[in-house]
Design an enzyme around this catalytic site. Sequence first.
Site, PDB file in Angstrom:
ATOM      1  N   HIS A   1       0.845  -1.206   0.000  1.00  0.00           N
ATOM      2  CA  HIS A   1       0.000   0.000   0.000  1.00  0.00           C
ATOM      3  C   HIS A   1       0.872   1.246   0.000  1.00  0.00           C
ATOM      4  O   HIS A   1       2.066   1.180   0.296  1.00  0.00           O
ATOM      5  CB  HIS A   1      -0.912   0.027   1.239  1.00  0.00           C
ATOM      6  CG  HIS A   1      -2.133  -0.837   1.097  1.00  0.00           C
ATOM      7  ND1 HIS A   1      -2.124  -2.174   1.439  1.00  0.00           N
ATOM      8  CD2 HIS A   1      -3.390  -0.567   0.655  1.00  0.00           C
ATOM      9  CE1 HIS A   1      -3.325  -2.678   1.203  1.00  0.00           C
ATOM     10  NE2 HIS A   1      -4.111  -1.728   0.722  1.00  0.00           N
TER      11      HIS A   1
ATOM     12  N   LYS B   1      -0.546   4.826   4.650  1.00  0.00           N
ATOM     13  CA  LYS B   1      -1.442   3.883   5.359  1.00  0.00           C
ATOM     14  C   LYS B   1      -0.958   3.672   6.789  1.00  0.00           C
ATOM     15  O   LYS B   1       0.231   3.473   7.018  1.00  0.00           O
ATOM     16  CB  LYS B   1      -1.514   2.549   4.604  1.00  0.00           C
ATOM     17  CG  LYS B   1      -2.524   1.601   5.209  1.00  0.00           C
ATOM     18  CD  LYS B   1      -2.874   0.471   4.260  1.00  0.00           C
ATOM     19  CE  LYS B   1      -3.835  -0.537   4.901  1.00  0.00           C
ATOM     20  NZ  LYS B   1      -5.116   0.080   5.290  1.00  0.00           N
TER      21      LYS B   1
HETATM   22  P1  NAD Z   1      -7.420   9.557   5.048  1.00  0.00           P
HETATM   23  O1  NAD Z   1      -6.517   9.787   6.216  1.00  0.00           O
HETATM   24  O2  NAD Z   1      -7.077  10.172   3.727  1.00  0.00           O
HETATM   25  O3  NAD Z   1      -8.916  10.013   5.403  1.00  0.00           O
HETATM   26  C1  NAD Z   1      -9.520   9.887   6.680  1.00  0.00           C
HETATM   27  C2  NAD Z   1     -10.305  11.180   6.887  1.00  0.00           C
HETATM   28  O4  NAD Z   1     -11.129  11.063   8.053  1.00  0.00           O
HETATM   29  C3  NAD Z   1      -9.401  12.419   7.098  1.00  0.00           C
HETATM   30  O5  NAD Z   1      -9.746  13.402   6.134  1.00  0.00           O
HETATM   31  C4  NAD Z   1      -9.769  12.890   8.503  1.00  0.00           C
HETATM   32  O6  NAD Z   1      -9.767  14.286   8.601  1.00  0.00           O
HETATM   33  C5  NAD Z   1     -11.203  12.351   8.612  1.00  0.00           C
HETATM   34  N1  NAD Z   1     -11.699  12.304   9.973  1.00  0.00           N
HETATM   35  C6  NAD Z   1     -11.062  11.935  11.115  1.00  0.00           C
HETATM   36  N2  NAD Z   1     -11.883  12.084  12.172  1.00  0.00           N
HETATM   37  C7  NAD Z   1     -13.054  12.539  11.705  1.00  0.00           C
HETATM   38  C8  NAD Z   1     -14.293  12.873  12.306  1.00  0.00           C
HETATM   39  N3  NAD Z   1     -14.462  12.769  13.629  1.00  0.00           N
HETATM   40  N4  NAD Z   1     -15.308  13.294  11.518  1.00  0.00           N
HETATM   41  C9  NAD Z   1     -15.145  13.411  10.190  1.00  0.00           C
HETATM   42  N5  NAD Z   1     -13.992  13.111   9.548  1.00  0.00           N
HETATM   43  C10 NAD Z   1     -12.958  12.673  10.299  1.00  0.00           C
HETATM   44  O7  NAD Z   1      -7.525   7.966   4.920  1.00  0.00           O
HETATM   45  P2  NAD Z   1      -8.128   7.087   3.721  1.00  0.00           P
HETATM   46  O8  NAD Z   1      -7.008   6.596   2.839  1.00  0.00           O
HETATM   47  O9  NAD Z   1      -9.282   7.794   3.097  1.00  0.00           O
HETATM   48  O10 NAD Z   1      -8.641   5.798   4.535  1.00  0.00           O
HETATM   49  C11 NAD Z   1      -9.589   5.916   5.573  1.00  0.00           C
HETATM   50  C12 NAD Z   1      -9.900   4.518   6.120  1.00  0.00           C
HETATM   51  O11 NAD Z   1     -10.521   3.719   5.098  1.00  0.00           O
HETATM   52  C13 NAD Z   1      -8.658   3.716   6.567  1.00  0.00           C
HETATM   53  O12 NAD Z   1      -9.002   2.943   7.698  1.00  0.00           O
HETATM   54  C14 NAD Z   1      -8.380   2.820   5.368  1.00  0.00           C
HETATM   55  O13 NAD Z   1      -7.664   1.654   5.687  1.00  0.00           O
HETATM   56  C15 NAD Z   1      -9.804   2.487   4.955  1.00  0.00           C
HETATM   57  N6  NAD Z   1      -9.962   2.025   3.568  1.00  0.00           N
HETATM   58  C16 NAD Z   1     -10.878   1.029   3.387  1.00  0.00           C
HETATM   59  C17 NAD Z   1     -11.156   0.567   2.115  1.00  0.00           C
HETATM   60  C18 NAD Z   1     -12.256  -0.453   1.926  1.00  0.00           C
HETATM   61  O14 NAD Z   1     -12.536  -0.832   0.774  1.00  0.00           O
HETATM   62  N7  NAD Z   1     -12.922  -0.913   3.003  1.00  0.00           N
HETATM   63  C19 NAD Z   1     -10.475   1.115   1.006  1.00  0.00           C
HETATM   64  C20 NAD Z   1      -9.540   2.134   1.217  1.00  0.00           C
HETATM   65  C21 NAD Z   1      -9.307   2.602   2.517  1.00  0.00           C
END
Ligand code: NAD
Length: 272
Positions: free
Chosen positions: A160, A164
Amino acid sequence: MSSHAPRIAIVGAAGRMGRTLVNAVTQDPDAILAAGIVESGSSLAGADLGELAGLGKLGVVASDSLGAVLDDVDVLIDFTAPQVTLSNLALCAEHGKAIVIGTTGLSDAEIATLDGYRDRVPMVFAPNMSVGVNLTLKLLETAAKALGDEGYDIEVIESHHRHKVDAPSGTALKMGEVMADALERPLKEYGVFERVGQCGPRTDKEIGFATVRAGDIVGEHTVMFATEGERIEITHKASSRMTFAKGAVRAARWVSGREAGRYDMQDVLELK
Ligand code: NAD
């Protein structure tokens, strides 16, 4: 647009997945972008969600209070962090809303808390929302049953992007769990997550995990079944976050209005 199109709130709307989700919801004729939530106190509160996602103005602005917009929403899509997701689940239980959870890296205790809501909230919880990965899980179950007890070593290798925060990926763990269940080898006992120094030769039944973090890799998983004389590799490569986002929107359409329960993408895709 169908009259049943769910009104969707994206939590974490300014994140990598959040911005991609804004794009995916607006492309789906059977889903309505009702709200986007950013962190409390964020300077992005009030910004147009379309502009945040690089799509131009959409006329829906980011809010930093989920409570304030919840009445106007049918289902949340939450890709944030474990504690954020758990507090949103509590709000869903209070207000009778459904939720699609993409957040990964939950501890066993956090998963137990999440599970405690299964009788009160319709939820889809899946570490990977892509159709291809969920089909791959099916292929792995078949391969593990055929090969795992026949002298084939099983190793999971995942890569990744450099940002991450959890490892191994939720998808790699899910792949391990599917194979562990098929072979009745609990991952807690047979999973090997670290090899360093004089760690000795591999044991027959262990399921090994290796992690790469580099650059902008969206997500790659290979499961290797290796024995004397041959090796089978089953690989999935995601080249765009859109694959996860489209799966999440599909899950939101599916779970909206459904009875309370903890579902996964195999349910959504009817692969069970
Ligand atoms: P990222 O850090 O770019 O985004 C997370 C966002 O959440 C940030 O913008 C942060 O400001 C926001 N956030 C934190 N606390 C918050 C709150 N209380 N209210 C609103 N927003 C809040 O990360 P990302 O790459 O977008 O990944 C996020 C999660 O999704 C991770 O756990 C990742 O592993 C997971 N993910 C899952 C899949 C899937 O298919 N299930 C795919 C990709 C990523």
